[in-house]
Motif scaffolding. Structure first.
Motif, PDB file in Angstrom:
ATOM      1  N   GLY A  55      -8.742 -12.873  27.751  1.00 37.65           N
ATOM      2  CA  GLY A  55      -7.343 -13.014  28.142  1.00 37.65           C
ATOM      3  C   GLY A  55      -6.414 -12.262  27.207  1.00 37.65           C
ATOM      4  O   GLY A  55      -5.432 -11.662  27.638  1.00 37.65           O
ATOM      5  N   ARG A  56      -6.742 -12.287  25.932  1.00 36.21           N
ATOM      6  CA  ARG A  56      -5.942 -11.549  24.957  1.00 36.21           C
ATOM      7  C   ARG A  56      -6.034 -10.047  25.232  1.00 36.21           C
ATOM      8  O   ARG A  56      -5.046  -9.331  25.110  1.00 36.21           O
ATOM      9  N   ASP A  61      -4.054  -8.965  28.378  1.00 40.76           N
ATOM     10  CA  ASP A  61      -2.605  -8.845  28.192  1.00 40.76           C
ATOM     11  C   ASP A  61      -2.177  -7.386  28.072  1.00 40.76           C
ATOM     12  O   ASP A  61      -1.081  -7.024  28.464  1.00 40.76           O
ATOM     13  N   LYS A 106      -1.013  -5.534  31.278  1.00 38.00           N
ATOM     14  CA  LYS A 106       0.319  -5.804  31.834  1.00 38.00           C
ATOM     15  C   LYS A 106       1.329  -4.720  31.491  1.00 38.00           C
ATOM     16  O   LYS A 106       2.385  -4.644  32.105  1.00 38.00           O
ATOM     17  N   SER A 133      -5.475  -6.338  37.433  1.00 39.60           N
ATOM     18  CA  SER A 133      -4.156  -6.520  36.838  1.00 39.60           C
ATOM     19  C   SER A 133      -3.337  -5.226  36.877  1.00 39.60           C
ATOM     20  O   SER A 133      -2.158  -5.233  37.241  1.00 39.60           O
TER      21      SER A 133
END
Length: 183
Positions: free
Chosen positions: A71-72, A75, A78, A130
């Motif tokens: 998850g880090r 990021d 994004k 993403s």
């Protein structure tokens, strides 16, 4: 499942952070499949019953820790603009390589674990999705763009991971940038 969240009880956050750190500390000492729940609990400073309140099994714990770690990394996706990446990929490639390089010890430890293949596949897929979502790239209508994003993500990660720990970043960066710039 998140290791911690904004509204999570501070005791839960403290426990999960202790487990996360213990997993990665122990992973630097031995293979994941050799780590026991008892050993992990001792390192994290918790008891077994607390461990099983948070995790179904040791593999579930490893998966959740890797998911948090992933998850880090996700990021970073994004902030990737497809147009910028296509026209001038140097910064995007450098940013991705920075993140992979900063976390290479975690990748190295997970490389021989039972969750590695599925975790890395999930990380790459999540990163690609993403970027595509952020840039309104539909896989059905924008095959070329999806292929370029897939190459960027998969190429950077695969080349570095396969060449660990002796990869030559400058060569990888040059190759990735040149391939992405091709139309």
């Amino acid at each position: 499942m998140k290791i911690w969240g904004d509204k999570m009880d501070k005791r839960i956050v403290k426990t999960r952070l202790a487990v996360f750190n213990a997993v990665f500390d122990l992973a630097t000492e031995k293979e994941l499949d050799k780590i026991t729940v008892v050993e992990l609990c001792a390192r994290a400073g918790i008891n077994k019953s607390t461990f099983y309140l948070h995790y179904k099994s040791i593999d579930d714990c490893f998966q959740q820790c890797f998911d948090y770690f992933a998850g880090r990394i996700l990021d970073l996706s994004k902030g990737i603009n497809y147009i910028d990446m296509s026209v001038s990929p140097e910064r995007t490639v450098a940013n991705i390589l920075d993140v992979v390089e900063q976390n290479i010890k975690y990748f190295e430890r997970f490389k021989n674990s039972v969750i590695y293949e599925s975790a890395i596949k999930s990380l790459k897929d999540g990163f690609i999705q993403s970027i595509c979502k952020l840039n309104n790239i539909n896989p059905v209508d924008n095959y070329h763009e999806v292929a370029k994003v897939t190459f960027l993500v998969g190429g950077c990660a695969d080349v570095i991971i396969k060449m660990m720990p002796d990869f030559r970043r400058d060569e990888i960066e040059k190759i990735m940038v040149n391939v992405i710039k091709r139309k």
